[in-house]
Design a protein around this motif. Structure first.
Motif, PDB file in Angstrom:
ATOM      1  N   ARG A  28       0.871  -1.158   0.000  1.00  0.00           N
ATOM      2  CA  ARG A  28       0.000   0.000   0.000  1.00  0.00           C
ATOM      3  C   ARG A  28       0.917   1.218   0.000  1.00  0.00           C
ATOM      4  O   ARG A  28       2.026   1.176   0.535  1.00  0.00           O
ATOM      5  CB  ARG A  28      -0.844  -0.003   1.272  1.00  0.00           C
ATOM      6  CG  ARG A  28      -1.699   1.237   1.373  1.00  0.00           C
ATOM      7  CD  ARG A  28      -2.282   1.415   2.743  1.00  0.00           C
ATOM      8  NE  ARG A  28      -3.133   2.607   2.702  1.00  0.00           N
ATOM      9  CZ  ARG A  28      -3.665   3.140   3.766  1.00  0.00           C
ATOM     10  NH1 ARG A  28      -3.459   2.610   4.956  1.00  0.00           N
ATOM     11  NH2 ARG A  28      -4.414   4.218   3.659  1.00  0.00           N
ATOM     12  N   HIS A 119      -3.399   0.665  -2.960  1.00  0.00           N
ATOM     13  CA  HIS A 119      -4.138   1.349  -1.902  1.00  0.00           C
ATOM     14  C   HIS A 119      -4.716   0.320  -0.920  1.00  0.00           C
ATOM     15  O   HIS A 119      -4.814  -0.863  -1.246  1.00  0.00           O
ATOM     16  CB  HIS A 119      -5.277   2.169  -2.516  1.00  0.00           C
ATOM     17  CG  HIS A 119      -4.788   3.164  -3.518  1.00  0.00           C
ATOM     18  ND1 HIS A 119      -4.423   4.441  -3.187  1.00  0.00           N
ATOM     19  CD2 HIS A 119      -4.551   3.034  -4.854  1.00  0.00           C
ATOM     20  CE1 HIS A 119      -4.015   5.069  -4.272  1.00  0.00           C
ATOM     21  NE2 HIS A 119      -4.071   4.240  -5.300  1.00  0.00           N
ATOM     22  N   SER A 120      -5.135   0.799   0.246  1.00  0.00           N
ATOM     23  CA  SER A 120      -5.650  -0.113   1.275  1.00  0.00           C
ATOM     24  C   SER A 120      -6.832  -0.930   0.769  1.00  0.00           C
ATOM     25  O   SER A 120      -7.014  -2.067   1.180  1.00  0.00           O
ATOM     26  CB  SER A 120      -6.042   0.665   2.536  1.00  0.00           C
ATOM     27  OG  SER A 120      -7.090   1.581   2.253  1.00  0.00           O
ATOM     28  N   ASN A 121      -7.608  -0.371  -0.133  1.00  0.00           N
ATOM     29  CA  ASN A 121      -8.792  -1.081  -0.621  1.00  0.00           C
ATOM     30  C   ASN A 121      -8.560  -1.804  -1.951  1.00  0.00           C
ATOM     31  O   ASN A 121      -9.506  -2.330  -2.531  1.00  0.00           O
ATOM     32  CB  ASN A 121      -9.978  -0.121  -0.743  1.00  0.00           C
ATOM     33  CG  ASN A 121      -9.724   0.992  -1.740  1.00  0.00           C
ATOM     34  OD1 ASN A 121      -8.588   1.276  -2.110  1.00  0.00           O
ATOM     35  ND2 ASN A 121     -10.782   1.637  -2.169  1.00  0.00           N
ATOM     36  N   GLU A 138      -9.101  -7.249   5.462  1.00  0.00           N
ATOM     37  CA  GLU A 138      -8.985  -5.851   5.052  1.00  0.00           C
ATOM     38  C   GLU A 138      -7.719  -5.233   5.610  1.00  0.00           C
ATOM     39  O   GLU A 138      -7.091  -5.765   6.534  1.00  0.00           O
ATOM     40  CB  GLU A 138     -10.204  -5.045   5.496  1.00  0.00           C
ATOM     41  CG  GLU A 138     -10.312  -4.876   6.994  1.00  0.00           C
ATOM     42  CD  GLU A 138     -11.500  -4.000   7.398  1.00  0.00           C
ATOM     43  OE1 GLU A 138     -11.539  -3.641   8.588  1.00  0.00           O
ATOM     44  OE2 GLU A 138     -12.345  -3.671   6.562  1.00  0.00           O
ATOM     45  N   ILE A 139      -7.345  -4.113   5.025  1.00  0.00           N
ATOM     46  CA  ILE A 139      -6.225  -3.328   5.531  1.00  0.00           C
ATOM     47  C   ILE A 139      -6.821  -2.055   6.117  1.00  0.00           C
ATOM     48  O   ILE A 139      -7.417  -1.249   5.386  1.00  0.00           O
ATOM     49  CB  ILE A 139      -5.221  -2.987   4.407  1.00  0.00           C
ATOM     50  CG1 ILE A 139      -4.635  -4.268   3.814  1.00  0.00           C
ATOM     51  CG2 ILE A 139      -4.120  -2.063   4.937  1.00  0.00           C
ATOM     52  CD1 ILE A 139      -3.744  -4.049   2.604  1.00  0.00           C
ATOM     53  N   GLU A 141      -7.324   1.677   7.511  1.00  0.00           N
ATOM     54  CA  GLU A 141      -6.865   2.956   6.960  1.00  0.00           C
ATOM     55  C   GLU A 141      -5.565   3.435   7.605  1.00  0.00           C
ATOM     56  O   GLU A 141      -4.809   4.184   7.004  1.00  0.00           O
ATOM     57  CB  GLU A 141      -7.973   4.005   7.144  1.00  0.00           C
ATOM     58  CG  GLU A 141      -7.729   5.309   6.443  1.00  0.00           C
ATOM     59  CD  GLU A 141      -7.582   5.199   4.920  1.00  0.00           C
ATOM     60  OE1 GLU A 141      -6.823   6.006   4.353  1.00  0.00           O
ATOM     61  OE2 GLU A 141      -8.204   4.331   4.313  1.00  0.00           O
ATOM     62  N   TYR A 144       0.104   0.877   7.163  1.00  0.00           N
ATOM     63  CA  TYR A 144       0.919   1.131   5.975  1.00  0.00           C
ATOM     64  C   TYR A 144       2.128   0.197   5.873  1.00  0.00           C
ATOM     65  O   TYR A 144       2.894   0.303   4.933  1.00  0.00           O
ATOM     66  CB  TYR A 144       1.447   2.576   6.001  1.00  0.00           C
ATOM     67  CG  TYR A 144       0.377   3.619   5.986  1.00  0.00           C
ATOM     68  CD1 TYR A 144      -0.096   4.116   4.779  1.00  0.00           C
ATOM     69  CD2 TYR A 144      -0.169   4.120   7.162  1.00  0.00           C
ATOM     70  CE1 TYR A 144      -1.082   5.087   4.736  1.00  0.00           C
ATOM     71  CE2 TYR A 144      -1.157   5.093   7.133  1.00  0.00           C
ATOM     72  CZ  TYR A 144      -1.607   5.577   5.927  1.00  0.00           C
ATOM     73  OH  TYR A 144      -2.585   6.529   5.892  1.00  0.00           O
ATOM     74  N   SER A 168       2.945   0.417  12.062  1.00  0.00           N
ATOM     75  CA  SER A 168       1.716   1.203  11.930  1.00  0.00           C
ATOM     76  C   SER A 168       0.886   1.084  13.200  1.00  0.00           C
ATOM     77  O   SER A 168       0.951   0.094  13.912  1.00  0.00           O
ATOM     78  CB  SER A 168       0.887   0.692  10.748  1.00  0.00           C
ATOM     79  OG  SER A 168       1.498   0.999   9.537  1.00  0.00           O
ATOM     80  N   GLU A 170      -2.480   0.311  14.651  1.00  0.00           N
ATOM     81  CA  GLU A 170      -3.695  -0.409  14.239  1.00  0.00           C
ATOM     82  C   GLU A 170      -4.928   0.235  14.877  1.00  0.00           C
ATOM     83  O   GLU A 170      -4.882   0.670  16.019  1.00  0.00           O
ATOM     84  CB  GLU A 170      -3.611  -1.883  14.682  1.00  0.00           C
ATOM     85  CG  GLU A 170      -2.406  -2.601  14.151  1.00  0.00           C
ATOM     86  CD  GLU A 170      -2.720  -3.536  12.999  1.00  0.00           C
ATOM     87  OE1 GLU A 170      -3.896  -3.756  12.715  1.00  0.00           O
ATOM     88  OE2 GLU A 170      -1.756  -4.036  12.405  1.00  0.00           O
TER      89      GLU A 170
END
Length: 172
Positions: A28, A119-121, A138-139, A141, A144, A168, A170
């Motif tokens: 990402r 990207h995260s999505n 999912e990742i 937002e 990273y 990151s 969480e």
């Protein structure tokens, strides 16, 4: 006619027997600058620039042959240090069409080692489009630091996940 058919069948098998291992790293984009939330395409934050440098440090010895990125400042700049170090062009792709990117890579980049910045999505969708299993649903937002490595050898694919750069935070 039988000889022609045998030659065609032999060429078909020879082509697939020489298929080489494809290695794809997927990340990402790094942290974006959120000081102006009205911007649709923000730069990387200081932390994001540091993460991009760390990505270069980790991947610069991996023999990256080509780099793919969506057409956003944050994705292009995440790949920037490695692109500059390796002297590679940056191939832009449409994140809404992961199957198109996968088809291009599988047909034109056999035996190569690649980096894709998304990207995260979209990152997990890309893993699935390659035929891999998503390591998680999912990742968030705020995350990273995932570095995904796909090893594709014919119809066999392995997916490994590691972390890179500063951890990151969480979401709870």
């Amino acid at each position: 006619m039988k000889k022609v058919l045998l030659v065609v069948i032999a060429l078909f098998f020879v082509q697939f027997s020489f298929a080489q291992k494809l290695t794809v790293y997927i990340v990402r984009h790094a942290e974006k600058d959120m000081s102006n939330t009205t911007l649709k395409d923000p730069e990387l934050s200081f932390e994001g620039k540091q993460r991009a440098l760390e990505l270069n440090r980790i991947l610069k010895g991996k023999g990256i042959n080509d780099i793919f990125s969506t057409n956003y400042i944050r994705t292009r700049n995440t790949a920037g240090p490695l692109r500059d170090y390796r002297g590679l062009p940056l191939h832009l792709y449409d994140a809404t069409k992961p199957a198109d990117l996968v088809k291009t890579i599988k047909t034109e980049y056999d035996g190569k080692t690649l980096l894709i910045v998304g990207h995260s999505n979209t990152v997990l969708e890309l893993i699935e489009a390659f035929g891999g299993k998503k390591p998680f649903e999912e990742i968030p937002e705020t995350v990273y630091d995932n570095l995904f490595k796909l090893t594709i050898n014919g119809d066999k694919i392995s997916v490994s996940t590691s972390k890179y750069g500063k951890k990151s935070i969480e979401e709870n």
